[in-house]
Design a protein around this motif. Structure first.
Motif, PDB file in Angstrom:
ATOM      1  N   LEU A 141       0.860  -1.185   0.000  1.00 26.81           N
ATOM      2  CA  LEU A 141       0.000   0.000   0.000  1.00 26.81           C
ATOM      3  C   LEU A 141       0.897   1.237   0.000  1.00 26.81           C
ATOM      4  N   ALA A 142       1.641   1.406  -1.082  1.00 24.47           N
ATOM      5  CA  ALA A 142       2.656   2.452  -1.156  1.00 24.47           C
ATOM      6  C   ALA A 142       2.013   3.810  -1.402  1.00 24.47           C
ATOM      7  N   PRO A 143       2.272   4.799  -0.553  1.00 25.30           N
ATOM      8  CA  PRO A 143       1.694   6.142  -0.773  1.00 25.30           C
ATOM      9  C   PRO A 143       2.195   6.781  -2.067  1.00 25.30           C
TER      10      PRO A 143
ATOM     11  N   ASP B 291      -9.425   6.765  -3.040  1.00 24.86           N
ATOM     12  CA  ASP B 291      -9.514   5.883  -1.877  1.00 24.86           C
ATOM     13  C   ASP B 291      -9.932   4.488  -2.308  1.00 24.86           C
ATOM     14  N   MET B 292      -9.794   3.548  -1.383  1.00 24.40           N
ATOM     15  CA  MET B 292     -10.154   2.162  -1.643  1.00 24.40           C
ATOM     16  C   MET B 292     -11.659   2.010  -1.810  1.00 24.40           C
TER      17      MET B 292
ATOM     18  N   THR C 169      -4.945  12.405  -1.794  1.00 26.39           N
ATOM     19  CA  THR C 169      -4.918  10.943  -1.762  1.00 26.39           C
ATOM     20  C   THR C 169      -5.705  10.449  -0.554  1.00 26.39           C
ATOM     21  N   SER C 170      -5.773   9.149  -0.391  1.00 20.52           N
ATOM     22  CA  SER C 170      -6.495   8.580   0.751  1.00 20.52           C
ATOM     23  C   SER C 170      -5.842   8.955   2.073  1.00 20.52           C
ATOM     24  N   ARG C 171      -4.557   9.323   2.040  1.00 20.42           N
ATOM     25  CA  ARG C 171      -3.855   9.686   3.271  1.00 20.42           C
ATOM     26  C   ARG C 171      -4.379  10.993   3.860  1.00 20.42           C
TER      27      ARG C 171
ATOM     28  N   ARG D 161      -2.005  -0.857  -7.829  1.00 23.97           N
ATOM     29  CA  ARG D 161      -3.404  -0.550  -7.516  1.00 23.97           C
ATOM     30  C   ARG D 161      -3.864   0.701  -8.250  1.00 23.97           C
ATOM     31  N   THR D 162      -5.079   0.671  -8.754  1.00 27.66           N
ATOM     32  CA  THR D 162      -5.730   1.868  -9.275  1.00 27.66           C
ATOM     33  C   THR D 162      -6.967   2.124  -8.424  1.00 27.66           C
ATOM     34  N   LEU D 163      -7.044   3.309  -7.842  1.00 26.26           N
ATOM     35  CA  LEU D 163      -8.124   3.629  -6.910  1.00 26.26           C
ATOM     36  C   LEU D 163      -9.192   4.470  -7.597  1.00 26.26           C
ATOM     37  N   PRO D 164     -10.448   4.306  -7.213  1.00 30.36           N
ATOM     38  CA  PRO D 164     -11.503   5.180  -7.744  1.00 30.36           C
ATOM     39  C   PRO D 164     -11.370   6.585  -7.175  1.00 30.36           C
TER      40      PRO D 164
END
Length: 640
Positions: A384-386, A549-550, A526-528, A622-625
């Motif tokens: 889960l690399a930022p 995000d996931m 980002t999700s962070r 990973r590709t996030l929506p």
């Protein structure tokens, strides 16, 4: 007519200077005009190839004798082509420069533009788009036409327009196994959106059809084999079938993945106990929900090993007896374990090493095993690399047509790494574009709230606007009604900050944007930068924030039943641990699919942590929506 005569004289004079460079100085004498003892005739042009110098002379003779504009231009272009081919680009440039204002017939204009494009192809000051505009002419000569398409392929690839690059490559040269392999690789780089307009790219259409077939059937091996057989019959005799991609042969030979004994390496005690236990719970949730294994009566045996109390050597011994290994989680444990592993171990590491390990030297028996992908070991890296999210954000901002972003990042090392990843990806995306179309991101780094406000206002030019207002006010006695204005070239603001900082930052940005522009500047994160367990007031402060995000934590969660169950079991679980739970679920669920995903980069697994693929470095990407905050609710972009 006068222009042509001037062009010939200019070329001739320059060539004399160029040829004189490096020669021994001679005593000057009064020049005299003498008729050449032998002249080049048009007949000789057709009988034997002439040097560029002879062609220049012939162009001058042609013009002086009968004023034949077309033939003279033909000889000049031929001379430039020969010098270009022999590597004397300076002389070729001089001819091209001399003709820059001369009207050229259509066929000569296409040749002239090709020579210009070849001159500029590797010039960093000239964009790929500018080079491609020179390559639209029709060339009758087959050799020149191939050169034109080869240059198109190079420039399209530089722009990341993979289908156009592949289509041009197939038109640029004879078809060989290497050409087919390169075309197949480029086609697989293209996104599904790129494939929408494929009809006009006739050369590459069969490759796209094969890619779509693999993507739709890749996880069902029997169905995939049947579809591939049918494809080869339909395209019998096509070079793609003649030079069949090796990966498709490999994947059809895969045996069913054996998962009788799965070992999981996690930190189950110490400082990261909560992290390790949450991932374990996700793995167990997927394990108990594995209906496919139960229906086939192939329920794996799970064994959890605490990496805090187990040495790398002991982990390597345990791994050698397992069908699959999941973990370790910490980078230092991955780095320590990799050199100790047998080459036959199959491992899904939950982090990435600093460098991808080189393949080990194999014995003769192991080399034979390598022919059977199902029996040979693989190490795959799932993190889960930022930095991955930052790179995806760069792609997204670019694809949405933004050209002048501001990057806002705190001084925290994590946020600085994400900013560096964004900048690196942005440079790749804009490498082939004209400098006036996309600018380097403006950077804002801050340590506290005051520095944040000042940094944003300075980047948006709001501070300078305020100073100008004060200066004008000093010249008049009446009160001015004013409102500071921001820079109008800025079209995106990208934030790398914690959730708490982002909640404070977004209103500062909104307050710094002038209402006179008529458009709002979107803010990306980002999700962070998002935490779902904070107060509901945060969504008011995050209005119009676009973020990645996931799927697991978004309103469109693909597993609502499992989500409800986890909320009942862990009602106070922080968002960061919710994401780690999904990480564990996906790590277990992709195990039986890894063989196909390694050999078929087209395949995508729709997981709780995003859309998962495996790249050439054996990394899970990973590709996030994308979601946006609107009226204190979260809306996933692209859904109703």
């Amino acid at each position: 007519m006068v222009r042509l005569s001037t062009s010939i004289l200019l070329v001739t004079g320059t060539l004399l200077v160029l040829s004189g460079c490096g020669s021994t100085p001679t005593t000057r004498s009064t020049p005299t005009r003498t008729a050449p003892t032998e002249t080049v005739t048009q007949r000789e042009v057709s009988e034997q190839p002439l040097s560029p110098e002879a062609l220049i002379e012939l162009a001058q003779q042609q013009w002086q004798s009968d004023g034949d504009n077309r033939n003279s231009l033909e000889y000049l272009i031929q001379a430039a082509q020969q010098w270009q081919s022999s590597g004397e680009s300076v002389k070729s440039q001089q001819v091209l420069y001399s003709l820059r204002h001369t009207p050229l017939p259509t066929n000569l204009k296409a040749r002239y533009n090709l020579l210009l494009a070849q001159q500029y192809a590797d010039d960093p000051k000239v964009s790929s788009e500018q080079v491609l505009t020179l390559l639209n002419g029709n060339l009758s000569d087959d050799t020149l036409r191939r050169q034109q398409f080869a240059l198109k392929a190079q420039q399209y690839a530089r722009l990341g327009q993979w289908l156009q690059a592949a289509n041009a490559l197939l038109k640029s040269t004879d078809i060989t196994p290497d050409v087919i392999a390169q075309t197949w690789e480029w086609v697989n780089h293209a996104s599904e959106q790129d494939e929408v307009g494929i009809a006009r790219l006739t050369e590459v259409a069969p490759f796209v059809a094969l890619k779509q077939l693999v993507r739709e059937n890749g996880f069902d091996q029997s169905q995939l084999i049947q579809q591939l057989i049918q494809f080869r019959q339909v395209y019998r005799g096509h070079p793609l079938v003649t030079y069949w991609p090796e990966s498709l042969t490999k994947v059809t030979d895969l045996a069913p993945v054996k998962r009788d004994n799965v070992v999981v390496f996690l930190p189950l005690s110490g400082r990261l106990q909560a992290t390790g236990m949450t991932i374990k719970e996700g793995i167990l949730a997927a394990y108990f929900n594995d209906q496919s294994a139960r229906s086939a009566n192939q329920i794996p045996q799970l064994q959890f090993i605490d990496t805090n109390i187990t040495t790398p050597e002991a982990m390597a011994n345990i791994a050698s007896e397992a069908d699959w290994v999941i973990g370790p989680l910490l980078k230092e444990n991955v780095d320590a374990l990799l050199p100790l592993l047998s080459p036959k171990v199959k491992m899904l590491a939950l982090n990435r090493p600093d460098t991808t390990p080189a393949p080990l030297l194999l014995s003769a028996d192991e080399q034979q095993d390598e022919l059977q992908p199902s029996s040979f070991g693989i190490q795959i890296f799932y993190a889960l690399a930022p930095e991955d999210e930052a790179r995806q954000l760069a792609n997204q901002v670019f694809e949405q047509g933004k050209s002048a972003p501001i990057l806002v990042a705190s001084e925290h090392s994590l946020h600085q790494r994400m900013q560096e990843a964004f900048i690196s990806q942005w440079q790749k995306l804009t490498a082939g574009l004209a400098s006036h179309q996309h600018s380097a991101p403006t950077l804002v780094t801050y340590t506290d709230n005051a520095g944040l406000r000042d940094g944003i206002q300075e980047a948006l030019d709001v501070a300078q606007s305020k100073e100008r207002i004060k200066e004008i006010q000093s010249f008049v006695d009446v009160e001015l009604y004013n409102l500071p204005r921001n820079r109008l070239d800025i079209d995106a603001i990208v934030v790398f900050a914690s959730p708490e900082q982002t909640e404070l930052l977004n209103p500062v940005i909104e307050a710094s944007i002038s209402p006179f522009s008529g458009e709002s500047v979107p803010v990306y994160a980002t999700s962070r930068s998002v935490d779902y367990t904070q107060s509901r007031n945060q969504w008011r402060d995050l209005q119009n924030l676009h973020f990645l995000d996931m799927p697991w934590v978004l309103p469109t969660n693909p597993e609502p039943h499992l989500a409800n169950l986890t909320r009942e079991l862990w009602p106070q679980r922080p968002t960061s641990l919710q994401r780690l739970f999904a990480f564990g679920v996906d790590a277990y669920n992709i195990l039986p699919r890894l063989g196909q995903m390694v050999w078929l980069p087209q395949l995508e697994y729709q997981g709780l942590t995003g859309t998962l693929k495996i790249n050439g470095q054996r990394e899970v990407v990973r590709t996030l929506p994308e979601a946006v905050v609107n009226q204190e609710t979260i809306q996933v972009v692209g859904t109703q």
